[in-house]
Design an enzyme around this catalytic site. Structure first.
Site, PDB file in Angstrom:
ATOM      1  N   HIS A 140     -29.984  49.892 -98.330  1.00  0.00           N
ATOM      2  CA  HIS A 140     -31.243  49.858 -99.008  1.00  0.00           C
ATOM      3  C   HIS A 140     -31.186  49.005-100.370  1.00  0.00           C
ATOM      4  O   HIS A 140     -30.122  48.567-100.593  1.00  0.00           O
ATOM      5  CB  HIS A 140     -31.401  51.079 -99.683  1.00  0.00           C
ATOM      6  N   SER A 182     -20.861   6.801 -66.087  1.00  0.00           N
ATOM      7  CA  SER A 182     -21.817   7.976 -65.219  1.00  0.00           C
ATOM      8  C   SER A 182     -23.198   7.346 -65.005  1.00  0.00           C
ATOM      9  O   SER A 182     -23.998   8.135 -64.123  1.00  0.00           O
ATOM     10  CB  SER A 182     -21.780   9.347 -66.070  1.00  0.00           C
ATOM     11  N   ASP A 227     -18.293   6.597 -69.732  1.00  0.00           N
ATOM     12  CA  ASP A 227     -17.435   7.121 -68.371  1.00  0.00           C
ATOM     13  C   ASP A 227     -18.190   6.567 -67.102  1.00  0.00           C
ATOM     14  O   ASP A 227     -17.817   7.168 -66.013  1.00  0.00           O
ATOM     15  CB  ASP A 227     -17.487   8.547 -68.398  1.00  0.00           C
ATOM     16  N   CYS A 240     -38.043  47.346 -97.852  1.00  0.00           N
ATOM     17  CA  CYS A 240     -37.843  47.656 -99.229  1.00  0.00           C
ATOM     18  C   CYS A 240     -37.263  46.293-100.216  1.00  0.00           C
ATOM     19  O   CYS A 240     -37.225  46.359-101.309  1.00  0.00           O
ATOM     20  CB  CYS A 240     -36.446  48.649 -99.373  1.00  0.00           C
ATOM     21  N   THR A 267     -25.118   7.327 -67.427  1.00  0.00           N
ATOM     22  CA  THR A 267     -25.939   8.166 -68.584  1.00  0.00           C
ATOM     23  C   THR A 267     -25.330   8.040 -70.074  1.00  0.00           C
ATOM     24  O   THR A 267     -23.993   7.807 -70.161  1.00  0.00           O
ATOM     25  CB  THR A 267     -26.128   9.551 -68.273  1.00  0.00           C
ATOM     26  N   GLU A 272     -26.304   9.480 -79.028  1.00  0.00           N
ATOM     27  CA  GLU A 272     -25.678   8.157 -79.140  1.00  0.00           C
ATOM     28  C   GLU A 272     -27.017   7.214 -79.079  1.00  0.00           C
ATOM     29  O   GLU A 272     -26.853   6.017 -79.140  1.00  0.00           O
ATOM     30  CB  GLU A 272     -24.700   7.864 -78.131  1.00  0.00           C
ATOM     31  N   ASN A 311     -35.275  52.253-107.397  1.00  0.00           N
ATOM     32  CA  ASN A 311     -35.345  52.412-105.819  1.00  0.00           C
ATOM     33  C   ASN A 311     -36.803  52.333-105.739  1.00  0.00           C
ATOM     34  O   ASN A 311     -37.367  52.978-106.237  1.00  0.00           O
ATOM     35  CB  ASN A 311     -34.879  53.884-105.438  1.00  0.00           C
ATOM     36  N   ASP A 351     -22.027   3.962 -72.252  1.00  0.00           N
ATOM     37  CA  ASP A 351     -21.981   4.726 -70.972  1.00  0.00           C
ATOM     38  C   ASP A 351     -20.424   4.444 -70.577  1.00  0.00           C
ATOM     39  O   ASP A 351     -19.879   3.980 -69.831  1.00  0.00           O
ATOM     40  CB  ASP A 351     -22.665   4.195 -69.882  1.00  0.00           C
TER      41      ASP A 351
END
EC number: 3.4.22.-
Length: 720
Positions: free
Chosen positions: A259, A638, A636, A105, A640, A645, A283, A634
């Site tokens: 509707h 880790s 931390d 509709c 990676t 970033e 309608n 990097d």
């Protein structure tokens, strides 16, 4: 670190091929006139190979090949089940669009509204088509899609059950422009079923290229009548919806909740001392009408002079009815208004030019899909667009109540700004999710999206020219924002003082991916640009500073190289693995440099497939520089970094890249956890070094600007 004083810059220029005269794009490459001529020459009616009449065209679930609703469906051309089919019987009108068994509709109410304005309708439904002279079983329609018009060709085989059209039909049973338009819309999106459920503004925009806005109604919402009257006078398309949590439900008053209705007219009059404000609605079913005050059979009509009654009231079961404003506010929850685009409207009434900017973008997981919370860690990664508003609006003197958008609905004359008011600029922002409806068959739906508008203070303007300024985003003052909702189109009309702003469109959830179109409209002058960088590299990034190799490392090179005194990729992998052992012991840059990356390094820094001691010395200088940059991001230890970033790390390494190139790199070098390890970072930096060195061959002294066409750049910078 790179000094950034001397650079090589890549300037992209147009390929020169052009894109034509700006006519509609041919969907699937199908040319209506060429197809029609070929069919007439062959005497064979057109069968569309791009949208075959069959089960797949119907749908994938409730209309799928094995569904109950798909049983007994035949695909027939109009002349096979209708004696004298017509494309258009006399003129097109809003009663030509009657809904069938498909829950679309929203689309059909929009099509009915379109018939009020022949100038708009004939853009969508090109004239000169029919079932008589020149009939070849092929028709075409033009629909707006994300910044340009698309010409969609269809054959005239329609889904029929028990001799009747399954879906949309006209009140005049031998008229077929509406069913064929519905088929073109289905083809554009993949099937009929994907049209089930939607919002009128989606279809309004596709029929006009305009901008859809939603007004959420309450019982005391001010200025609704003025806004609707003004919108209809400006040939805007208007619809209304009575929301429902349980699908379509009929009320005792003859309305259908859940509707979509077209709003097709307004009328204001006085009865004695009472002001009466009426709205005309329709309608799209073509039946089931309002039975309350001012309905077709309401005795209040007898109170009007006969000429008023004859002009307004048509007693007919056609789905169209009048209702008073207060009843409208009681029963309807939203109004959807589509303001026409500058292309459709032409010059503005004041004689000035319209201003529009269109940007195409994409949210990519792990790159620029940072969510909707300005305080969140990754919000700064979202796409950003700088908007400068130069000229304030002229003040309007209202002759009616204040409109729901700060006087937008007023129809009064323009005058000078009155004292005490801060001059403001009206700007309309429209965010569209591209191609999501086509993905419904794969289980995908619209994402929750929206945008924020931030004000950029004067003292930060010089900093806001490139993505490096993104870190400043959390400190900006928010000037406005849209709602965040799961619709294709999210728009907002903003009233902002002249100045500089940042528009940040985003998905609600971090990591959601989608293509989007952002449009910015204003009658007054404005400028808008995407926050992006020029593609360039610091020469220091391409020419590592000379540093003698440690004796132990040089001896190891010679041992591995043998008599040829050159390394292949496998030998280089062994050498790097041994040399980086101390770094792995400190959990920095852990892991090995793979053979494929070593092959890339040999290709970039060596000759042929071999690497001499001199070349290795240069490579080692780059590796040490890249390792220092990587370790910085990097945080931390880790091994990676976050893929968001990568751009910042590459900038620190001396590579300044535009959004498109950075997106390609991020998608290539991130892993499934959206992380970039040292090997991936090395591969990325080596690839960029190779690209920019190739470009430097076109320069005297290796410094300056290299002009490349987009095609040439694509060949150089392919990351597939």
């Amino acid at each position: 670190m790179a000094s950034g004083n001397r650079k090589v810059t890549i300037q992209l220029v147009d390929d020169g091929a052009g894109t034509g005269a700006g006519g509609p794009q041919l969907f699937k490459g199908q040319n209506y006139e060429a197809i029609r001529r070929a069919c007439l020459d062959s005497g064979i009616l057109f069968r569309d190979p791009c949208f075959p009449a069959g089960p797949d065209a119907l749908g994938y679930d409730k209309l799928g090949p094995d569904s109950e609703k798909a049983k007994g469906v035949e695909w027939k051309r109009p002349h096979e089940f209708c004696a004298e089919p017509q494309f258009i019987c006399e003129d097109m009108s809003r009663t030509d669009v009657c809904q069938g068994s498909l829950g679309n509709c929203w689309l059909l109410a929009a099509a009915a509204s379109l018939t009020l304005y022949p100038r708009l309708l004939y853009r969508v439904v090109p004239p000169g088509q029919g079932f008589q002279d020149g009939y070849a079983g092929v028709f075409h329609f033009q629909l707006w899609q994300f910044g340009r018009w698309v010409d969609v060709v269809v054959d005239d085989k329609l889904p029929v059950r028990e001799g009747k059209l399954m879906f949309v039909r006209s009140e005049q049973r031998n008229e077929f422009w509406a069913p064929l338009l519905e088929k073109a819309y289905a083809k554009l999106h993949g099937s009929y079923e994907v049209m089930r459920g939607g919002h009128m503004n989606e279809a309004f925009v596709d029929f006009t290229g305009g901008v859809g806005e939603v007004l959420y109604l309450r019982q005391n919402t001010p200025g609704v009548f003025a806004a609707l009257r003004h919108a209809l006078a400006k040939e805007s398309l208007v619809g209304a919806t009575a929301l429902s949590d349980r699908g379509e439900i009929r009320t005792d008053e003859g309305l259908v909740k859940g509707h979509a209705y077209s709003v097709t007219g307004t009328h204001k009059m006085s009865l004695g001392f009472t002001k009466v404000r009426l709205l005309r609605l329709r309608n799209p079913w073509g039946r089931v009408e309002w039975s309350g005050p001012w309905s077709d059979s309401c005795p209040r009509w007898d109170m009007l002079p006969s000429e008023w009654r004859d002009a307004l009231l048509v007693k007919k079961e056609d789905g169209e009815f009048w209702m008073e404003l207060q009843d409208f506010l009681t029963h309807f929850n939203t109004v959807q208004i589509c303001s026409l685009s500058p292309e459709v409207l032409g010059p503005s009434p004041a004689g000035g030019g319209w201003h529009i900017h269109i940007f195409q973008g994409r949210w990519v997981r792990g790159f620029n899909s940072g969510g909707s919370q300005p305080s969140a860690e990754n919000f700064w990664t979202n796409p950003q667009f700088r908007l400068t508003l130069l000229e304030p609006d002229e003040e309007e003197d209202d002759d009616d109540e204040e409109g729901p958008w700060g006087g937008w609905g007023a129809a009064g004359a323009r005058g000078p700004a009155r004292g005490g008011r801060v001059p403001k600029c009206t700007v309309l922002l429209s965010l569209i999710q591209r191609n999501r409806r086509c993905l419904r068959a794969k289980g995908l739906t619209y994402l929750t999206v929206g945008f924020h508008v931030f004000q950029i203070p004067e003292e930060l303007l010089d900093l806001w020219d490139s993505p490096r300024s993104r870190a400043l985003l959390p400190g900006l003052l928010r000037a406005d924002r849209s709602v965040f909702c799961a619709r294709r189109d999210v728009s907002r009309r903003c009233r902002l003082p002249p100045g500089h702003y940042l528009v940040v469109p985003s998905a609600s959830r971090v990591g959601d991916e989608a293509d989007f179109t952002l449009r910015i409209f204003s009658e007054r002058s404005h400028t808008a640009v995407e926050i992006d960088d020029v593609i360039s590299a610091d020469l220091d990034a391409l020419q590592a500073p000379y540093k003698p190799l440690e004796l132990e490392l040089a001896q190891l090179f010679l041992e591995l190289a043998g008599e040829e005194e050159e390394l292949n990729a496998l030998q280089l992998q062994t050498l790097i693995s041994i040399a980086l052992e101390p770094a792995r012991a400190n959990t920095r840059t852990p892991g090995e440099i793979g053979l494929r990356t070593c092959e890339q390094l040999v290709q970039c820094f060596g000759r042929g497939q071999r690497l001499s001691l001199h070349h290795f010395q240069e490579l080692w200088g780059h590796l040490m520089s890249w390792q220092a940059t990587f370790d910085k991001f990097d945080e931390d230890a880790s091994g990676t970094m976050n893929s968001c970033e990568l751009r910042l790390a590459l900038t620190a390494a001396g590579f300044h890249l535009n959004n498109q190139l950075t997106q390609s790199l991020t998608s290539r070098y991130r892993d499934s956890r959206l992380r970039v390890d040292f090997e991936r970072f090395v591969g990325c930096a080596a690839r960029l070094t190779c690209i920019f060195r190739h470009c430097c061959q076109h320069l005297d002294g290796g410094e300056g600007v290299v002009c490349l066409t987009h095609k040439q750049w694509s060949e150089v910078a392919t990351f597939s």
